[in-house]
Design an enzyme around this catalytic site. Structure first.
Site, mmCIF file in Angstrom:
data_model
loop_
_atom_site.group_PDB
_atom_site.id
_atom_site.type_symbol
_atom_site.label_atom_id
_atom_site.label_comp_id
_atom_site.label_asym_id
_atom_site.label_seq_id
_atom_site.Cartn_x
_atom_site.Cartn_y
_atom_site.Cartn_z
ATOM 1 N N GLY A 92 -16.764 -16.135 7.315
ATOM 2 C CA GLY A 92 -17.856 -15.999 8.274
ATOM 3 C C GLY A 92 -17.842 -16.999 9.400
ATOM 4 N N ARG A 93 -17.133 -18.107 9.248
ATOM 5 C CA ARG A 93 -16.989 -19.060 10.352
ATOM 6 C C ARG A 93 -15.584 -19.658 10.378
ATOM 7 N NH1 ARG A 93 -20.088 -24.727 8.929
ATOM 8 N NH2 ARG A 93 -19.660 -24.795 6.690
ATOM 9 N N LYS A 113 -12.247 -23.639 10.310
ATOM 10 C CA LYS A 113 -13.660 -23.782 9.952
ATOM 11 C C LYS A 113 -14.412 -24.092 11.241
ATOM 12 C CE LYS A 113 -16.476 -26.119 6.412
ATOM 13 N NZ LYS A 113 -16.415 -27.129 5.321
ATOM 14 N N GLY A 126 -21.308 -19.250 13.139
ATOM 15 C CA GLY A 126 -19.857 -19.384 13.066
ATOM 16 C C GLY A 126 -19.334 -20.740 13.477
ATOM 17 N N ARG A 179 -7.400 -26.415 8.784
ATOM 18 C CA ARG A 179 -6.902 -26.986 7.526
ATOM 19 C C ARG A 179 -5.579 -26.324 7.155
ATOM 20 N NH1 ARG A 179 -11.361 -23.857 4.888
ATOM 21 N NH2 ARG A 179 -12.621 -25.749 4.801
ATOM 22 N N ASP A 257 -15.931 -17.893 -4.925
ATOM 23 C CA ASP A 257 -15.258 -17.720 -3.640
ATOM 24 C C ASP A 257 -14.690 -19.033 -3.122
ATOM 25 O OD1 ASP A 257 -18.197 -18.190 -3.337
ATOM 26 O OD2 ASP A 257 -17.656 -18.425 -1.234
ATOM 27 N N ASN A 258 -14.953 -20.141 -3.823
ATOM 28 C CA ASN A 258 -14.391 -21.441 -3.442
ATOM 29 C C ASN A 258 -13.288 -21.894 -4.384
ATOM 30 O OD1 ASN A 258 -15.902 -21.830 -1.153
ATOM 31 N ND2 ASN A 258 -17.508 -22.977 -2.176
#
Length: 463
Positions: A92-93, A113, A126, A179, A257-258
């Protein structure tokens, strides 16, 4: 950027097809002030020769890298957030910007990110705060130094927008972060296709993960592939959980989700390091039940791994998946023994002996006579400090467990007065200097200090 021999683009994600991602456009920012760039990892992936203008072009405007993804991709996924299933997730961002191989032939992803809105932004803007970017640099640098399998912060640009946030003074400064990691696929990616009962794409994703994340050749049998991938992820996540405990680290948001399928730690929000051995220590102010507290992180990660087992049951018989899941705790405890011994910098002596030494280390830490960083610093290499603080039964047991396993700690860091740490008061002081005076010297000094500690911890002949 002219391609060099060390630069090896490999946009392997494209083989999965459009069911897995959405092409997106990066945001256009009013300002580009480079605040951090990771030269040592740029060298690893063949991007060490970039000029300042090229860093800005690729990691602020996100112009495509040569022979790489022609357009950023926002990946689709679902996930459990604090044990509640959410089918409305996805990048989403951030997005996947490029893929490339390092000198060891590992496929690496460049993800972002704060790079703008995507179809999965919901009501979000975002964007990323500059404070959030600074915190992610500090987290990744410290964890890398401590030997945790973590994503690396590759670049940070301040972007000149004023962001409104409910959990810090607003408006606040903005940034975009890139990243470098070993994969953009999460447990939540599998959950999405399981949600839709899409076995064909689950099989395709399984083959992709085996080949691209683990350099293993998939076989014709989708069930065998699923069991093999689950076995790899079970071992990798057990090691990840153990490394968090040995580092005294609290991720804060261990939602499914992480959890990356590469078993690499990533996506740092409310993280903290616990000063003392406190199983109930939490990082996130919104973690009211302590679900992701320091001592509950292995339980949380194992729960997420169980969700993956449910997804892979669309491809494989349940018994082999259940057997692997039942063995997760044993794998974690073996990994924890090794991780604690390695942080102490003494010789490994086999699983049982290492577990016994680990129990002595934990017993000493549980006294809370000293903090975690202090104990590992003072006892590094098996030295027994002549300090009244360490005169107790627990420390006598630790000294006894260390006999015969000493290894000299020769780096000058071990002669410093104090260990390098990354506690919340230090992080807040670093940010205060930036926020109040635009003073980046404390931030740069801390990164340098952390890297020096990392060099000391990886000296040949020690660990």
């Amino acid at each position: 950027m002219p391609p060099t021999q060390a630069y090896r683009p490999d946009p392997a994600i494209l083989e999965l097809g459009p069911a897995f991602y959405d092409p997106v456009e990066p945001a256009r920012f009013p300002q580009a002030v480079q605040r951090f760039r990771n030269e040592r990892w740029a060298q690893e992936v063949g991007l060490g020769g970039l000029s300042d203008a090229e860093w800005s072009a690729h990691f602020h405007r996100f112009e495509p890298l040569p022979a790489n993804l022609p357009q950023p991709l926002a990946l689709r996924y679902h996930g459990h957030q604090f044990r509640q299933y959410n089918p409305d997730l996805g990048d989403g961002r951030g997005f996947l910007f490029g893929q490339l191989r390092d000198g060891r032939d590992r496929l690496l992803d460049l993800g972002t990110k704060g790079s703008g809105q995507t179809p999965w932004s919901r009501r979000g803007d975002g964007r990323l705060t500059l404070k959030g970017a600074v915190r992610e640099v500090l987290a990744t640098e410290m964890l890398e130094a401590l030997g945790v399998n973590t994503s690396k912060t590759f670049a940070v640009f301040e972007t000149g927008e004023a962001l409104v946030r409910g959990d810090e003074p607003s408006p606040t400064r903005s940034a975009v972060l890139t990243r470098l990691g070993h994969g953009h696929v999460r447990i939540g990616t599998f959950q999405r296709f399981a949600f839709f009962e899409d076995a064909a794409n689950l099989a395709r994703l399984t083959r992709y993960c085996l080949a691209s994340l683990y350099n293993e050749e998939p076989v014709e049998d989708d069930g065998a592939n699923a069991v093999r991938l689950f076995d790899l992820v079970a071992s990798g996540t057990a090691r990840l959980a153990a490394s968090y405990i040995a580092a005294g680290f609290v991720h804060g948001v261990l939602n499914s989700d992480n959890i990356a399928m590469s078993c690499e730690s990533f996506d740092y929000g409310p993280w903290r390091f616990t000063p003392d051995w406190d199983p109930g220590f939490t990082a996130a102010y919104f973690d009211h039940s302590g679900l992701y507290a320091f001592g509950r992180q292995p339980e949380a990660i194992q729960w997420d791994v169980a969700q993956l087992a449910g997804c892979l049951a669309f491809l494989a018989e349940a018994p082999p998946l259940s057997d692997i899941l039942a063995d997760w705790s044993g794998r974690f405890h073996a990994a924890l023994g090794e991780a604690l011994v390695r942080r102490l910098g003494v010789a490994l002596a086999g699983e049982e002996a290492d577990r016994e030494l680990a129990r002595a280390i934990v017993g000493a830490l549980e006294t809370k006579r000293v903090g975690i960083d202090r104990l590992f610093f003072d006892w590094r290499g098996g030295r027994v400090p002549a300090d009244p603080t360490y005169q107790s039964t627990e420390f006598e047991e630790l000294a006894a467990a260390l006999r015969g396993r000493e290894q000299p700690a020769e780096h000058s860091y071990w002669s410093d007065a104090n260990p390098c740490s990354m506690h919340i008061d230090e992080v807040e002081a670093i940010w205060a200097a930036i926020a109040e005076a635009d003073d980046w010297q404390p931030f740069e000094a801390k990164v340098a200090a952390v890297r020096r500690m990392g060099e000391a911890m990886s000296q040949p002949g020690e660990v």
